[in-house]
Motif scaffolding. Structure first.
Motif, mmCIF file in Angstrom:
data_model
loop_
_atom_site.group_PDB
_atom_site.id
_atom_site.type_symbol
_atom_site.label_atom_id
_atom_site.label_comp_id
_atom_site.label_asym_id
_atom_site.label_seq_id
_atom_site.Cartn_x
_atom_site.Cartn_y
_atom_site.Cartn_z
ATOM 1 N N VAL A 142 54.890 55.892 51.308
ATOM 2 C CA VAL A 142 54.989 57.088 52.183
ATOM 3 C C VAL A 142 53.686 57.334 52.787
ATOM 4 C CG1 VAL A 142 55.352 59.678 52.018
ATOM 5 C CG2 VAL A 142 56.705 58.073 50.570
ATOM 6 N N VAL A 143 53.578 57.721 53.868
ATOM 7 C CA VAL A 143 52.290 57.820 54.567
ATOM 8 C C VAL A 143 52.043 59.344 54.891
ATOM 9 C CG1 VAL A 143 51.076 57.167 56.776
ATOM 10 C CG2 VAL A 143 53.131 55.846 55.850
ATOM 11 N N TYR A 199 48.363 56.051 52.099
ATOM 12 C CA TYR A 199 49.632 55.348 51.648
ATOM 13 C C TYR A 199 49.813 55.438 50.181
ATOM 14 C CZ TYR A 199 49.318 53.283 56.361
ATOM 15 O OH TYR A 199 49.411 53.145 57.723
ATOM 16 N N VAL A 200 50.943 56.001 49.887
ATOM 17 C CA VAL A 200 51.323 56.130 48.600
ATOM 18 C C VAL A 200 52.680 55.464 48.150
ATOM 19 C CG1 VAL A 200 51.937 58.214 46.846
ATOM 20 C CG2 VAL A 200 50.228 58.542 48.636
ATOM 21 N N VAL B 9 56.315 56.450 59.589
ATOM 22 C CA VAL B 9 56.421 57.973 59.874
ATOM 23 C C VAL B 9 55.198 58.500 59.146
ATOM 24 C CG1 VAL B 9 57.691 59.851 59.599
ATOM 25 C CG2 VAL B 9 58.876 57.787 59.902
ATOM 26 N N VAL B 10 54.668 59.151 59.614
ATOM 27 C CA VAL B 10 53.157 60.154 59.070
ATOM 28 C C VAL B 10 53.695 61.350 58.672
ATOM 29 C CG1 VAL B 10 50.885 60.649 59.115
ATOM 30 C CG2 VAL B 10 51.430 58.564 60.385
ATOM 31 N N LEU B 11 53.603 61.831 57.476
ATOM 32 C CA LEU B 11 54.106 63.068 57.319
ATOM 33 C C LEU B 11 52.936 64.017 56.677
ATOM 34 C CD1 LEU B 11 56.835 61.637 54.752
ATOM 35 C CD2 LEU B 11 57.258 63.094 56.968
#
Lengths: 212, 240
Positions: A142-143, A199-200, B9-11
Protein backbone atom coordinates in the motif's frame (compact mmCIF):
# COMPACT_ATOMS: atom_id res chain seq x y z
CA UNK A 1 15.85 0.70 -22.86
CA UNK A 2 14.61 -2.01 -20.55
CA UNK A 3 10.84 -2.08 -20.22
CA UNK A 4 9.37 -3.35 -16.94
CA UNK A 5 5.86 -4.75 -16.86
CA UNK A 6 3.89 -6.92 -14.49
CA UNK A 7 2.60 -10.22 -15.66
CA UNK A 8 0.00 -11.01 -13.05
CA UNK A 9 0.91 -9.48 -9.71
CA UNK A 10 3.78 -11.76 -8.81
CA UNK A 11 5.90 -11.97 -11.93
CA UNK A 12 7.93 -9.19 -13.45
CA UNK A 13 8.59 -9.28 -17.19
CA UNK A 14 11.44 -7.19 -18.52
CA UNK A 15 11.87 -6.52 -22.24
CA UNK A 16 15.54 -6.13 -23.06
CA UNK A 17 17.05 -4.95 -26.30
CA UNK A 18 20.75 -5.26 -25.79
CA UNK A 19 20.75 -3.41 -22.47
CA UNK A 20 21.05 -4.69 -18.92
CA UNK A 21 19.17 -4.84 -15.63
CA UNK A 22 20.37 -5.67 -12.16
CA UNK A 23 18.29 -8.32 -10.42
CA UNK A 24 18.31 -10.28 -7.20
CA UNK A 25 20.51 -13.31 -7.67
CA UNK A 26 18.47 -16.33 -8.72
CA UNK A 27 15.24 -14.41 -9.27
CA UNK A 28 15.05 -15.29 -12.97
CA UNK A 29 12.25 -17.76 -13.59
CA UNK A 30 12.23 -17.85 -17.38
CA UNK A 31 13.61 -16.06 -20.39
CA UNK A 32 12.97 -15.88 -24.08
CA UNK A 33 15.74 -14.76 -26.42
CA UNK A 34 19.42 -14.51 -25.75
CA UNK A 35 20.52 -13.57 -22.25
CA UNK A 36 23.66 -13.62 -20.22
CA UNK A 37 23.61 -13.72 -16.43
CA UNK A 38 26.59 -12.37 -14.61
CA UNK A 39 26.94 -12.44 -10.85
CA UNK A 40 28.00 -9.04 -9.57
CA UNK A 41 30.01 -8.89 -6.41
CA UNK A 42 29.21 -6.31 -3.76
CA UNK A 43 25.79 -5.41 -5.13
CA UNK A 44 27.33 -4.24 -8.39
CA UNK A 45 28.69 -1.09 -6.83
CA UNK A 46 32.33 -1.80 -7.52
CA UNK A 47 35.08 -2.14 -4.98
CA UNK A 48 33.59 0.51 -2.75
CA UNK A 49 30.30 -1.41 -2.77
CA UNK A 50 32.02 -4.64 -1.81
CA UNK A 51 33.64 -3.01 1.14
CA UNK A 52 30.61 -1.02 2.33
CA UNK A 53 28.26 -3.94 1.98
CA UNK A 54 30.64 -6.22 3.81
CA UNK A 55 31.06 -3.71 6.60
CA UNK A 56 27.40 -2.74 6.88
CA UNK A 57 25.96 -6.23 6.54
CA UNK A 58 23.47 -4.90 3.97
CA UNK A 59 24.50 -7.72 1.68
CA UNK A 60 22.86 -8.01 -1.66
CA UNK A 61 23.63 -10.71 -4.17
CA UNK A 62 22.90 -9.25 -7.52
CA UNK A 63 23.26 -10.46 -11.06
CA UNK A 64 23.45 -8.48 -14.22
CA UNK A 65 21.12 -9.67 -16.94
CA UNK A 66 21.99 -8.53 -20.43
CA UNK A 67 20.57 -9.54 -23.76
CA UNK A 68 17.78 -9.40 -26.28
CA UNK A 69 14.32 -10.72 -25.48
CA UNK A 70 12.10 -11.07 -22.45
CA UNK A 71 13.22 -12.12 -19.01
CA UNK A 72 10.81 -13.01 -16.21
CA UNK A 73 11.64 -12.51 -12.55
CA UNK A 74 9.85 -13.64 -9.39
CA UNK A 75 10.76 -14.17 -5.75
CA UNK A 76 8.94 -16.74 -3.60
CA UNK A 77 5.55 -15.72 -5.01
CA UNK A 78 5.83 -12.31 -3.35
CA UNK A 79 3.89 -9.46 -4.83
CA UNK A 80 5.87 -7.29 -7.24
CA UNK A 81 5.53 -3.50 -7.11
CA UNK A 82 6.90 -1.21 -9.80
CA UNK A 83 8.45 2.09 -8.88
CA UNK A 84 9.44 4.69 -11.46
CA UNK A 85 12.17 7.02 -10.30
CA UNK A 86 12.78 10.39 -11.86
CA UNK A 87 15.86 11.54 -10.09
CA UNK A 88 14.71 10.90 -6.54
CA UNK A 89 16.12 8.38 -4.12
CA UNK A 90 14.40 5.15 -3.17
CA UNK A 91 15.25 3.64 0.19
CA UNK A 92 14.55 -0.08 0.33
CA UNK A 93 15.67 -3.15 2.23
CA UNK A 94 18.03 -5.21 0.11
CA UNK A 95 15.81 -8.25 0.58
CA UNK A 96 12.83 -6.38 -0.89
CA UNK A 97 14.61 -5.20 -4.03
CA UNK A 98 13.92 -7.47 -6.99
CA UNK A 99 15.22 -5.68 -10.04
CA UNK A 100 16.51 -2.28 -11.16
CA UNK A 101 17.36 -0.76 -14.50
CA UNK A 102 21.07 -0.53 -15.16
CA UNK A 103 20.76 3.25 -15.28
CA UNK A 104 19.94 3.35 -11.58
CA UNK A 105 22.69 3.56 -9.01
CA UNK A 106 22.46 1.47 -5.89
CA UNK A 107 24.22 2.13 -2.63
CA UNK A 108 23.91 1.78 1.11
CA UNK A 109 22.94 4.32 3.70
CA UNK A 110 22.70 4.56 7.44
CA UNK A 111 19.17 4.25 8.81
CA UNK A 112 19.81 4.34 12.50
CA UNK A 113 17.46 2.74 14.94
CA UNK A 114 14.79 1.87 12.40
CA UNK A 115 16.99 -0.70 10.75
CA UNK A 116 17.88 -2.20 14.08
CA UNK A 117 14.25 -2.53 15.13
CA UNK A 118 13.42 -4.34 11.92
CA UNK A 119 16.18 -6.78 12.53
CA UNK A 120 17.79 -5.67 9.28
CA UNK A 121 20.83 -4.00 10.69
CA UNK A 122 21.54 -0.33 10.78
CA UNK A 123 21.86 0.17 7.04
CA UNK A 124 19.53 0.14 4.09
CA UNK A 125 19.91 0.09 0.32
CA UNK A 126 19.32 3.18 -1.78
CA UNK A 127 18.41 3.32 -5.45
CA UNK A 128 18.99 6.59 -7.23
CA UNK A 129 18.62 7.97 -10.73
CA UNK A 130 16.06 7.80 -13.49
CA UNK A 131 14.42 4.55 -14.42
CA UNK A 132 12.35 1.74 -13.05
CA UNK A 133 12.79 -0.52 -10.08
CA UNK A 134 10.75 -3.48 -8.89
CA UNK A 135 10.16 -4.21 -5.22
CA UNK A 136 8.77 -7.36 -3.67
CA UNK A 137 6.48 -7.36 -0.67
CA UNK A 138 4.50 -9.92 1.29
CA UNK A 139 1.09 -9.01 -0.07
CA UNK A 140 0.60 -6.04 -2.40
CA UNK A 141 2.20 -2.92 -0.97
CA UNK A 142 0.00 0.00 0.00
CA UNK A 143 1.50 3.33 -1.00
CA UNK A 144 0.91 6.08 1.54
CA UNK A 145 1.65 9.74 1.01
CA UNK A 146 3.39 11.70 3.71
CA UNK A 147 2.93 15.45 3.66
CA UNK A 148 3.83 18.12 6.22
CA UNK A 149 0.32 18.16 7.68
CA UNK A 150 0.00 14.37 7.62
CA UNK A 151 2.96 12.58 9.15
CA UNK A 152 2.72 8.81 9.05
CA UNK A 153 3.51 6.16 11.64
CA UNK A 154 4.48 2.74 10.35
CA UNK A 155 5.07 -0.52 12.12
CA UNK A 156 8.73 -1.43 11.56
CA UNK A 157 7.77 -4.94 10.45
CA UNK A 158 5.45 -3.67 7.71
CA UNK A 159 7.79 -1.06 6.25
CA UNK A 160 9.09 -1.91 2.77
CA UNK A 161 10.49 1.21 1.14
CA UNK A 162 10.13 4.96 0.84
CA UNK A 163 10.92 7.75 -1.58
CA UNK A 164 11.10 11.49 -1.28
CA UNK A 165 12.42 13.88 1.28
CA UNK A 166 11.42 12.22 4.51
CA UNK A 167 12.76 12.46 8.00
CA UNK A 168 12.23 9.35 9.99
CA UNK A 169 12.51 8.80 13.63
CA UNK A 170 11.72 6.13 16.02
CA UNK A 171 8.68 6.61 18.14
CA UNK A 172 8.20 4.61 21.24
CA UNK A 173 5.10 4.25 23.32
CA UNK A 174 6.95 2.42 26.00
CA UNK A 175 5.87 3.48 29.44
CA UNK A 176 5.80 1.97 32.88
CA UNK A 177 2.90 -0.27 31.83
CA UNK A 178 5.07 -2.00 29.24
CA UNK A 179 7.32 -3.13 32.01
CA UNK A 180 4.38 -4.09 34.19
CA UNK A 181 3.59 -6.80 31.64
CA UNK A 182 0.84 -4.86 29.88
CA UNK A 183 2.66 -4.36 26.61
CA UNK A 184 0.49 -3.21 23.74
CA UNK A 185 2.53 -4.92 21.03
CA UNK A 186 2.56 -1.62 19.15
CA UNK A 187 5.12 0.14 21.28
CA UNK A 188 7.51 1.00 18.46
CA UNK A 189 6.70 2.84 15.27
CA UNK A 190 8.69 4.70 12.68
CA UNK A 191 7.39 8.21 12.26
CA UNK A 192 7.84 9.73 8.79
CA UNK A 193 7.69 13.49 8.39
CA UNK A 194 8.20 15.65 5.33
CA UNK A 195 7.15 14.99 1.74
CA UNK A 196 7.24 11.59 0.14
CA UNK A 197 5.76 8.15 -0.30
CA UNK A 198 6.01 5.14 1.98
CA UNK A 199 5.44 1.56 0.80
CA UNK A 200 3.85 -0.63 3.45
CA UNK A 201 3.14 -4.34 3.15
CA UNK A 202 0.01 -5.96 4.63
CA UNK A 203 2.06 -8.27 6.78
CA UNK A 204 4.57 -7.93 9.57
CA UNK A 205 7.99 -9.46 9.71
CA UNK A 206 8.96 -10.73 13.09
CA UNK A 207 10.85 -7.87 14.62
CA UNK A 208 12.68 -7.29 17.80
CA UNK A 209 10.43 -4.36 18.65
CA UNK A 210 7.22 -6.12 17.69
CA UNK A 211 6.96 -8.14 20.86
CA UNK A 212 7.14 -5.18 23.19
CA UNK B 1 4.60 7.58 -10.51
CA UNK B 2 3.63 6.96 -14.06
CA UNK B 3 -0.06 6.34 -14.55
CA UNK B 4 0.55 4.97 -18.04
CA UNK B 5 2.52 2.09 -16.58
CA UNK B 6 -0.35 1.31 -14.21
CA UNK B 7 1.57 2.86 -11.36
CA UNK B 8 0.41 2.27 -7.82
CA UNK B 9 -2.43 4.21 -6.27
CA UNK B 10 -1.05 6.65 -3.73
CA UNK B 11 -3.22 7.06 -0.67
CA UNK B 12 -3.38 9.78 1.95
CA UNK B 13 -5.76 10.34 4.89
CA UNK B 14 -8.41 11.76 2.57
CA UNK B 15 -8.33 9.00 -0.01
CA UNK B 16 -7.95 6.07 2.37
CA UNK B 17 -11.31 4.33 2.66
CA UNK B 18 -13.27 4.80 5.83
CA UNK B 19 -13.84 1.50 7.68
CA UNK B 20 -13.36 -0.42 4.47
CA UNK B 21 -10.79 -2.49 2.62
CA UNK B 22 -7.90 -0.81 0.82
CA UNK B 23 -7.21 -4.04 -1.04
CA UNK B 24 -8.14 -7.63 -0.18
CA UNK B 25 -5.31 -7.74 2.36
CA UNK B 26 -5.49 -4.41 4.16
CA UNK B 27 -8.30 -2.70 6.01
CA UNK B 28 -8.49 0.99 6.81
CA UNK B 29 -10.16 2.02 10.07
CA UNK B 30 -11.47 5.56 10.39
CA UNK B 31 -10.75 5.83 14.07
CA UNK B 32 -12.66 8.31 16.16
CA UNK B 33 -12.71 6.91 19.65
CA UNK B 34 -11.69 3.36 20.35
CA UNK B 35 -11.22 0.07 18.55
CA UNK B 36 -10.05 -3.22 19.96
CA UNK B 37 -7.32 -4.93 17.98
CA UNK B 38 -5.27 -8.04 18.19
CA UNK B 39 -1.68 -7.33 19.11
CA UNK B 40 0.63 -6.47 16.27
CA UNK B 41 -1.93 -6.16 13.47
CA UNK B 42 -1.58 -2.40 12.98
CA UNK B 43 0.74 -1.71 10.05
CA UNK B 44 0.52 2.08 9.71
CA UNK B 45 -1.53 5.06 10.82
CA UNK B 46 -2.10 8.76 10.28
CA UNK B 47 -3.21 11.00 13.11
CA UNK B 48 -2.97 10.77 16.85
CA UNK B 49 -3.52 7.26 18.05
CA UNK B 50 -2.41 5.66 21.28
CA UNK B 51 -2.20 1.96 21.84
CA UNK B 52 -3.04 0.73 25.29
CA UNK B 53 -2.51 -2.75 26.56
CA UNK B 54 -5.51 -4.12 28.37
CA UNK B 55 -5.18 -3.75 32.06
CA UNK B 56 -5.42 -1.12 34.67
CA UNK B 57 -5.57 2.34 33.27
CA UNK B 58 -7.83 5.01 31.89
CA UNK B 59 -9.76 2.49 29.80
CA UNK B 60 -10.78 0.27 32.67
CA UNK B 61 -14.48 0.93 32.32
CA UNK B 62 -14.58 0.37 28.56
CA UNK B 63 -12.74 -2.87 28.91
CA UNK B 64 -14.94 -4.16 31.68
CA UNK B 65 -18.00 -3.57 29.50
CA UNK B 66 -16.61 -5.01 26.26
CA UNK B 67 -14.24 -7.67 27.33
CA UNK B 68 -15.36 -10.80 29.07
CA UNK B 69 -12.50 -13.17 28.77
CA UNK B 70 -9.85 -11.55 30.91
CA UNK B 71 -7.48 -14.46 30.68
CA UNK B 72 -6.41 -13.66 27.15
CA UNK B 73 -6.58 -9.93 27.53
CA UNK B 74 -2.85 -9.78 26.92
CA UNK B 75 -3.43 -10.55 23.22
CA UNK B 76 -5.55 -7.44 22.72
CA UNK B 77 -4.86 -3.75 22.62
CA UNK B 78 -7.11 -0.73 22.50
CA UNK B 79 -6.38 1.87 19.84
CA UNK B 80 -7.59 5.22 21.08
CA UNK B 81 -7.57 8.55 19.30
CA UNK B 82 -8.33 10.02 15.91
CA UNK B 83 -6.98 9.13 12.52
CA UNK B 84 -6.82 6.51 9.83
CA UNK B 85 -5.28 3.19 10.73
CA UNK B 86 -4.31 0.29 8.46
CA UNK B 87 -4.78 -3.26 9.70
CA UNK B 88 -3.32 -6.35 8.08
CA UNK B 89 -2.35 -9.86 9.05
CA UNK B 90 0.42 -11.79 7.27
CA UNK B 91 -1.06 -10.90 3.86
CA UNK B 92 -4.16 -12.98 4.55
CA UNK B 93 -7.52 -11.98 3.11
CA UNK B 94 -9.31 -9.49 5.33
CA UNK B 95 -13.01 -8.83 5.49
CA UNK B 96 -15.18 -6.66 7.66
CA UNK B 97 -18.64 -7.58 8.86
CA UNK B 98 -21.44 -5.63 10.47
CA UNK B 99 -23.44 -7.05 13.30
CA UNK B 100 -26.74 -5.40 14.19
CA UNK B 101 -27.80 -6.62 17.59
CA UNK B 102 -26.51 -10.02 16.57
CA UNK B 103 -24.03 -12.64 17.55
CA UNK B 104 -21.21 -14.32 15.76
CA UNK B 105 -18.81 -17.01 16.83
CA UNK B 106 -15.40 -17.06 15.20
CA UNK B 107 -12.19 -19.05 15.42
CA UNK B 108 -9.94 -17.12 17.77
CA UNK B 109 -7.04 -16.78 15.33
CA UNK B 110 -9.23 -15.20 12.65
CA UNK B 111 -10.53 -12.23 14.60
CA UNK B 112 -8.45 -9.09 14.06
CA UNK B 113 -10.33 -6.13 15.43
CA UNK B 114 -13.76 -4.96 16.56
CA UNK B 115 -15.65 -1.85 17.56
CA UNK B 116 -16.54 -1.25 21.19
CA UNK B 117 -20.24 -1.66 20.40
CA UNK B 118 -19.52 -5.35 20.41
CA UNK B 119 -18.57 -7.36 23.41
CA UNK B 120 -16.15 -10.24 23.17
CA UNK B 121 -16.75 -13.45 25.06
CA UNK B 122 -15.24 -16.88 25.11
CA UNK B 123 -17.36 -19.42 23.28
CA UNK B 124 -18.41 -22.62 25.01
CA UNK B 125 -16.66 -24.31 22.11
CA UNK B 126 -12.93 -24.30 22.87
CA UNK B 127 -10.85 -22.15 20.56
CA UNK B 128 -13.72 -19.95 19.48
CA UNK B 129 -14.76 -16.46 20.52
CA UNK B 130 -18.23 -14.94 20.39
CA UNK B 131 -19.03 -11.34 19.57
CA UNK B 132 -22.38 -10.00 20.75
CA UNK B 133 -23.94 -6.62 20.06
CA UNK B 134 -23.90 -4.01 17.33
CA UNK B 135 -20.87 -2.87 15.41
CA UNK B 136 -18.23 -3.72 12.89
CA UNK B 137 -15.51 -6.31 13.19
CA UNK B 138 -12.62 -7.32 11.00
CA UNK B 139 -11.56 -10.91 10.41
CA UNK B 140 -8.74 -12.54 8.49
CA UNK B 141 -9.04 -15.73 6.52
CA UNK B 142 -6.84 -17.88 4.36
CA UNK B 143 -8.44 -17.18 1.01
CA UNK B 144 -11.74 -15.41 0.44
CA UNK B 145 -14.65 -16.04 2.80
CA UNK B 146 -17.78 -17.81 1.58
CA UNK B 147 -21.13 -17.48 3.34
CA UNK B 148 -23.38 -20.52 3.42
CA UNK B 149 -26.83 -21.01 4.83
CA UNK B 150 -27.57 -24.08 6.92
CA UNK B 151 -28.31 -26.93 6.77
CA UNK B 152 -24.73 -27.55 5.78
CA UNK B 153 -21.83 -29.81 6.67
CA UNK B 154 -18.41 -28.23 6.52
CA UNK B 155 -14.83 -29.33 6.74
CA UNK B 156 -13.36 -28.56 10.17
CA UNK B 157 -10.32 -26.80 8.71
CA UNK B 158 -12.38 -24.59 6.43
CA UNK B 159 -14.68 -23.31 9.17
CA UNK B 160 -14.10 -19.69 10.14
CA UNK B 161 -17.21 -19.04 12.19
CA UNK B 162 -20.95 -18.85 12.25
CA UNK B 163 -23.69 -16.36 13.05
CA UNK B 164 -26.95 -17.12 14.81
CA UNK B 165 -26.63 -20.85 14.28
CA UNK B 166 -27.84 -22.89 17.21
CA UNK B 167 -26.29 -26.25 16.46
CA UNK B 168 -22.62 -26.66 15.67
CA UNK B 169 -22.04 -30.39 16.04
CA UNK B 170 -19.79 -33.14 14.76
CA UNK B 171 -20.82 -35.43 11.96
CA UNK B 172 -19.09 -38.63 10.94
CA UNK B 173 -19.51 -40.13 7.53
CA UNK B 174 -17.63 -43.37 7.51
CA UNK B 175 -20.25 -45.98 6.88
CA UNK B 176 -17.82 -47.64 4.54
CA UNK B 177 -15.40 -48.10 7.40
CA UNK B 178 -17.77 -50.45 9.25
CA UNK B 179 -17.39 -54.19 9.55
CA UNK B 180 -14.21 -56.23 9.68
CA UNK B 181 -12.86 -55.11 6.32
CA UNK B 182 -13.79 -51.51 7.08
CA UNK B 183 -12.07 -51.74 10.44
CA UNK B 184 -8.89 -52.92 8.79
CA UNK B 185 -9.23 -50.11 6.30
CA UNK B 186 -9.63 -47.46 8.99
CA UNK B 187 -6.74 -48.73 11.09
CA UNK B 188 -4.27 -49.35 8.30
CA UNK B 189 -5.42 -46.93 5.67
CA UNK B 190 -5.40 -49.86 3.20
CA UNK B 191 -7.93 -49.18 0.52
CA UNK B 192 -7.78 -45.54 1.40
CA UNK B 193 -9.66 -43.11 3.57
CA UNK B 194 -10.91 -39.95 1.97
CA UNK B 195 -9.86 -37.65 4.79
CA UNK B 196 -13.31 -36.15 4.68
CA UNK B 197 -15.14 -38.51 7.00
CA UNK B 198 -15.45 -35.96 9.74
CA UNK B 199 -17.38 -32.73 9.28
CA UNK B 200 -19.08 -30.06 11.32
CA UNK B 201 -22.82 -29.93 10.85
CA UNK B 202 -24.96 -26.83 11.13
CA UNK B 203 -28.75 -26.69 11.02
CA UNK B 204 -31.18 -23.92 11.86
CA UNK B 205 -31.36 -20.33 10.73
CA UNK B 206 -28.15 -18.35 10.36
CA UNK B 207 -24.98 -18.10 8.34
CA UNK B 208 -21.83 -20.18 8.28
CA UNK B 209 -18.52 -18.58 7.25
CA UNK B 210 -16.01 -20.70 5.38
CA UNK B 211 -12.56 -19.90 4.12
CA UNK B 212 -11.53 -21.13 0.72
CA UNK B 213 -8.59 -23.17 1.94
CA UNK B 214 -8.01 -25.78 4.58
CA UNK B 215 -4.99 -24.14 6.09
CA UNK B 216 -5.78 -22.96 9.58
CA UNK B 217 -4.73 -19.65 10.98
CA UNK B 218 -2.71 -20.01 14.16
CA UNK B 219 -4.98 -20.23 17.12
CA UNK B 220 -4.81 -17.53 19.68
CA UNK B 221 -5.13 -18.65 23.23
CA UNK B 222 -8.70 -17.96 24.27
CA UNK B 223 -7.88 -18.38 27.90
CA UNK B 224 -8.82 -21.10 30.32
CA UNK B 225 -12.37 -21.69 31.40
CA UNK B 226 -13.17 -22.34 35.03
CA UNK B 227 -12.43 -25.86 36.14
CA UNK B 228 -15.96 -26.90 36.94
CA UNK B 229 -17.91 -30.01 36.13
CA UNK B 230 -20.12 -29.51 33.10
CA UNK B 231 -17.93 -26.85 31.54
CA UNK B 232 -16.52 -28.10 28.23
CA UNK B 233 -12.72 -28.20 28.22
CA UNK B 234 -12.65 -27.27 31.88
CA UNK B 235 -11.63 -30.50 33.52
CA UNK B 236 -13.63 -31.31 36.65
CA UNK B 237 -11.78 -31.25 39.93
CA UNK B 238 -10.38 -34.62 40.81
CA UNK B 239 -12.38 -36.42 43.41
CA UNK B 240 -15.73 -35.16 42.22
Amino acid sequence: MALFRLQGSRVLAVDLSGDAVKAKNGAMVAYDGKMTFKRLTGGGDGLRGIVTRRITGESMTVMEVRGHGVCWFADRASEVNLVRLTGEKLYVEASNLLCTEATLRTGTTFTGLRGASEGHGLFTTTVEGTGQAALVSDGPAVVLRVSPQFPLQVDPGAYVAHTGNLRQHFQSGVNWRTFAGEASGEAFQIRFEGDGLVYVQPSERTTVGGQV
Amino acid sequence: MSAAMGGPVVLDPYTLPSDDNVNPYAFSVDLNGEWFLQRGKMVAYYGRIDFHGLGHGPLDRLISVNFHSPLHAADWVVAQGQGKMLLADRAFDINSYDLADGNLTIRSGNLLAFQPGLSLKQSIIPGFLTLIGTGKFVAASNGAVVFVEPPVRVDPQALVGWADCPSPCHHYDHAYLRGVLGGVRMLTGLGGVSGEEHQFEFVGAGQVLLQSSERLMDDIDTGVVPRQPGVPAGQPHSGL
